[in-house]
Design a protein around this motif. Structure first.
Motif, PDB file in Angstrom:
ATOM      1  N   ARG A   1       0.839  -1.199   0.000  1.00 35.69           N
ATOM      2  CA  ARG A   1       0.000   0.000   0.000  1.00 35.69           C
ATOM      3  C   ARG A   1       0.877   1.253   0.000  1.00 35.69           C
ATOM      4  N   ALA A   2       1.938   1.220   0.802  1.00 36.04           N
ATOM      5  CA  ALA A   2       2.853   2.362   0.841  1.00 36.04           C
ATOM      6  C   ALA A   2       3.514   2.573  -0.521  1.00 36.04           C
ATOM      7  N   SER A   3       3.890   1.482  -1.179  1.00 34.69           N
ATOM      8  CA  SER A   3       4.545   1.614  -2.482  1.00 34.69           C
ATOM      9  C   SER A   3       3.581   2.129  -3.546  1.00 34.69           C
ATOM     10  N   GLU A   4       2.298   1.756  -3.423  1.00 31.82           N
ATOM     11  CA  GLU A   4       1.293   2.290  -4.341  1.00 31.82           C
ATOM     12  C   GLU A   4       1.165   3.804  -4.177  1.00 31.82           C
TER      13      GLU A   4
ATOM     14  N   HIS B   1       4.085   5.469  -5.759  1.00 27.26           N
ATOM     15  CA  HIS B   1       3.889   5.505  -7.216  1.00 27.26           C
ATOM     16  C   HIS B   1       2.949   6.634  -7.611  1.00 27.26           C
ATOM     17  N   LEU B   2       1.834   6.767  -6.903  1.00 26.28           N
ATOM     18  CA  LEU B   2       0.867   7.812  -7.236  1.00 26.28           C
ATOM     19  C   LEU B   2       1.462   9.205  -7.049  1.00 26.28           C
ATOM     20  N   LEU B   3       2.266   9.391  -5.996  1.00 22.89           N
ATOM     21  CA  LEU B   3       2.886  10.691  -5.754  1.00 22.89           C
ATOM     22  C   LEU B   3       3.802  11.111  -6.894  1.00 22.89           C
ATOM     23  N   HIS B   4       4.336  10.122  -7.605  1.00 21.21           N
ATOM     24  CA  HIS B   4       5.198  10.430  -8.735  1.00 21.21           C
ATOM     25  C   HIS B   4       4.443  10.388 -10.063  1.00 21.21           C
ATOM     26  N   ASP B   5       3.130  10.234  -9.989  1.00 22.44           N
ATOM     27  CA  ASP B   5       2.320  10.147 -11.208  1.00 22.44           C
ATOM     28  C   ASP B   5       1.099  11.051 -11.106  1.00 22.44           C
TER      29      ASP B   5
ATOM     30  N   ASP C   1       6.065  18.954  -5.224  1.00 24.14           N
ATOM     31  CA  ASP C   1       7.508  19.118  -5.354  1.00 24.14           C
ATOM     32  C   ASP C   1       8.242  18.154  -4.432  1.00 24.14           C
ATOM     33  N   ASN C   2       9.158  17.416  -5.005  1.00 24.14           N
ATOM     34  CA  ASN C   2      10.067  16.549  -4.254  1.00 24.14           C
ATOM     35  C   ASN C   2       9.348  15.621  -3.270  1.00 24.14           C
ATOM     36  N   PRO C   3       8.457  14.760  -3.748  1.00 21.26           N
ATOM     37  CA  PRO C   3       7.823  13.807  -2.832  1.00 21.26           C
ATOM     38  C   PRO C   3       8.872  12.869  -2.243  1.00 21.26           C
ATOM     39  N   ARG C   4       8.777  12.591  -0.974  1.00 26.78           N
ATOM     40  CA  ARG C   4       9.777  11.762  -0.311  1.00 26.78           C
ATOM     41  C   ARG C   4       9.090  10.934   0.786  1.00 26.78           C
TER      42      ARG C   4
ATOM     43  N   PHE D   1      11.633   5.637   5.091  1.00 28.15           N
ATOM     44  CA  PHE D   1      11.553   4.192   4.903  1.00 28.15           C
ATOM     45  C   PHE D   1      11.360   3.458   6.230  1.00 28.15           C
ATOM     46  N   GLU D   2      11.978   3.932   7.267  1.00 27.75           N
ATOM     47  CA  GLU D   2      11.816   3.301   8.580  1.00 27.75           C
ATOM     48  C   GLU D   2      10.360   3.368   9.045  1.00 27.75           C
ATOM     49  N   LYS D   3       9.701   4.486   8.782  1.00 25.42           N
ATOM     50  CA  LYS D   3       8.294   4.621   9.173  1.00 25.42           C
ATOM     51  C   LYS D   3       7.396   3.734   8.328  1.00 25.42           C
TER      52      LYS D   3
END
Length: 469
Positions: free
Chosen positions: A56-59, A62-66, A75-78, A81-83
Motif C-alpha cells: 500500500r505504501a509503495s502504491e 507511485h501515485l505521488l510520482h504520477d 515538489d520533491n515527494p519523499r 523508509f523506517e516509518k
C-alpha cells in the motif's frame, strides 16, 4: 474435565489453527491451542498482512510520482523508509492482538509453546507441550489438528545470512532500501516483493527458472504482467540458471545464464523466494501412521491423516498454500469432527491473488489446463481500456479472461490482471462454487460505473460478443 483434557487440541495458531479453535468453541467443543511464536501465524505476522501494508505504501509512492495526469503537482515527494516498515509491523501487531482477543472471548486456552504427539491412553491422544517459559505440560484430546504451517525453502548457497541474502522475514524488516535488488523466484511472494521494492525506487531484477513469470497463472496473464513490470523498469530473466553468489564487503555478485548467454550481475541485496517447506519436524510423527510426502502431511478429503483422531490443515497439508484455504479447511475439519455434514474442498474453486502492481487474480482452470483436461472451451476477453471506471481512475491497463465449457456453459476458470482485481475475483469464485453457467452470468446486472463491469463483458465476449470493445 481438567484444564488439560479437551475434545480437541490444535497445534499451531495461524489462519488454520485459530479459526479451527474458534469454530470448535462455537460448536461447544472444549478446545485448546498450542502456539510457539505468534498468534495469526506467518500470514498475519510475516506474510499476507505486513506485505499488503508495505505494498500500500509503495502504491502511494507511485501515485505521488504520477500526479500530473490528475492535474496535481507535488515538489520533491519523499518518504521515511523506517516509518513505512514500522507501520507494517504495527498493522501486524494490531491484528495479532485481535486474534488473541477473539480466542480469549471464546474462552479458548492458549498454551505458548511447541506441541507434539506423544502417544495415547487408549481413549485420548496425548500432546506433550514444551512451554516457552521452560516448563512442560501434557494435554489430552480425542482429536488433534496439526496446523503448523510452512517456512521458506532454503537452497544451498542462498541461505539467509542477515545481510546480503534475505528470506521474506528479512525483506519485511530491511536494514536498507537497496539500490540494486535481485529477487529469485517469481511466484506470488517474489513478485510482490519485486513490485514493492521497484515502486519504492530500487533497481529490481527478477529471476525465474521457468520460462515465464507467475508460472501457475494463465499464460496470457503472465505475459501481460511481464510487459507491465518491464514498463515499470524491472529487469526480468526467465529460463534462468543461477550460479554461486560471491559476497563482497558491500555487495554480492552472481552469475546468471539464460538463452541470451551468461552475465555477471552485482546487487546490494538478494531476496530468495523459491517456495516453502512444511513444518513437520518435532511433531512426534515417527511412531504414527501419518505419512509425509515432500515435507507435507498426506490427508484425505476431510483432512484426516493416516492416524485415527489426527488431522492436518493448511500449508503443512500441501498446496495450494493460501491462508483462506487453511481457514476453510479448519471450519470443514472441525464440523466433520462435530458430526455435521460437510462439503470437501474443490481446489479448482479456491481463488489465488497476487498483490503486485498490477494485481493478478484467478480461480479455476487456465485455458491450457482446461484443454488438457479434455474440455472444449469458449474463451472471453475484455481489456480495461474499454471500461469507463478504469479509465477514469487512470488504470486502463488490465484484462479479464473467462474460460467456459463449450458444451455445458459452465464457468471453468477466470483470470484477471489490473487494478482491484483481487477484490473482484470473488464474483467468479461464487460462480464456480454455484456451478453457474454463462446464462446466469449474462443475466447478472453489474453496477455502473465499476471496473467489475469488465467481468460481465468478458462473459459476453465468450458468447454474444462484448458490447464495449
Amino acid at each position: 474435565m481438567s484444564t488439560t483434557d479437551f475434545d480437541l487440541v490444535v497445534i499451531g495458531g495461524g489462519p488454520g489453527g485459530y479459526v479451527a479453535a474458534l469454530r470448535a468453541a462455537q460448536l461447544k467443543l472444549s478446545v485448546a491451542v498450542v502456539e510457539g511464536n505468534h498468534l495469526g501465524g506467518i500470514c498475519l505476522n510475516w506474510g499476507c498482512i505486513p506485505t499488503k501494508a508495505l505494498l500500500r505504501a509503495s502504491e502511494i509512492n507511485h501515485l505521488l510520482h504520477d500526479l500530473e495526469q490528475f492535474g496535481f503537482a507535488v515538489d520533491n515527494p519523499r518518504f521515511d523508509f523506517e516509518k513505512v516498515v514500522a507501520r507494517s509491523r504495527a498493522v501486524s501487531g494490531q491484528l495479532s492482538g485481535g486474534v488473541a482477543h477473539l480466542l480469549k472471548k471464546a474462552r479458548v486456552p492458549v498454551f505458548n509453546g511447541f506441541g507434539k504427539l506423544s502417544g495415547n491412553d487408549g481413549k485420548k491422544r496425548k500432546i506433550a507441550v514444551t512451554l516457552n517459559d521452560g516448563g512442560t505440560t501434557e494435554l489430552k484430546a480425542a482429536h488433534v489438528i496439526l496446523a503448523t504451517g510452512a517456512r521458506a525453502r532454503v537452497l544451498p548457497g542462498l541461505e539467509p545470512d542477515g545481510k546480503f541474502v534475505w528470506s521474506y522475514r528479512e525483506a519485511l524488516v530491511p536494514d536498507i532500501l537497496p539500490r540494486r535488488l535481485l529477487v529469485i523466484g517469481s511466484g506470488a511472494i517474489g513478485t510482490e516483493f519485486a513490485s514493492f521494492y521497484r515502486n519504492m525506487g530500487s533497481e529490481v531484477t527478477l529471476i525465474e527458472v521457468a520460462d515465464r513469470i507467475l508460472p501457475v497463472e494463465d499464460e496470457e496473464i503472465s505475459k501481460l504482467a511481464h510487459t507491465a513490470f518491464e514498463k515499470q523498469g524491472m529487469k526480468i530473466l526467465t529460463s534462468a540458471k543461477l550460479g554461486p553468489l560471491s559476497k563482497g564487503k558491500e555487495d554480492v555478485t552472481v552469475e546468471v545464464t539464460t538463452a541470451r548467454g551468461t552475465e555477471k550481475l552485482t546487487f546490494d541485496r538478494v531476496i530468495s523466494a523459491v517456495g516453502i517447506v512444511g513444518n513437520v519436524e518435532k511433531l512426534g510423527l515417527d511412531n504414527t501412521k501419518i505419512k509425509v510426502d515432500r515435507t507435507h502431511i498426506k490427508t484425505d478429503h476431510l483432512c484426516k491423516t493416516g492416524e485415527p483422531g489426527v488431522y492436518a490443515i493448511g500449508d503443512v497439508a500441501g498446496a495450494p498454500w493460501l491462508a483462506h484455504k487453511a481457514s476453510h479447511e479448519a471450519v470443514m475439519c472441525v464440523e466433520a469432527i462435530a458430526g455435521l455434514p460437510v462439503h470437501p474442498i474443490d481446489i479448482t474453486k479456491i481463488p489465488g491473488c497476487t498483490y503486485c502492481r498490477p494485481q493478478v487474480a484467478s480461480v479455476g482452470y487456465t485455458e491450457a489446463k482446461a484443454k488438457a483436461a479434455g474440455y472444449q472451451v469458449r474463451v472471453g476477453r475484455f481489456p480495461f481500456i474499454g471500461n469507463g471506471k478504469a479509465i477514469a481512475m487512470g488504470e486502463p491497463e488490465g484484462l479479464v479472461k473467462t474460460v467456459f465449457d463449450a458444451r455445458t456453459g459452465e464457468l471453468l476458470g477466470a483470470h484477471m490482471i489490473g487494478a482491484e482485481v483481487t477484490e473482484m475475483i470473488q464474483g467468479y469464485v461464487i460462480a464456480r462454487t454455484g456451478e453457474l453457467t454463462e446464462a446466469e452470468l449474462k443475466e447478472t446486472i453489474f453496477p455502473h460505473p465499476t471496473i467489475s463491469e469488465s467481468m460481465h463483458e468478458a462473459v459476453l465476449a465468450a458468447y454474444d460478443g462484448a458490447l464495449h470493445f
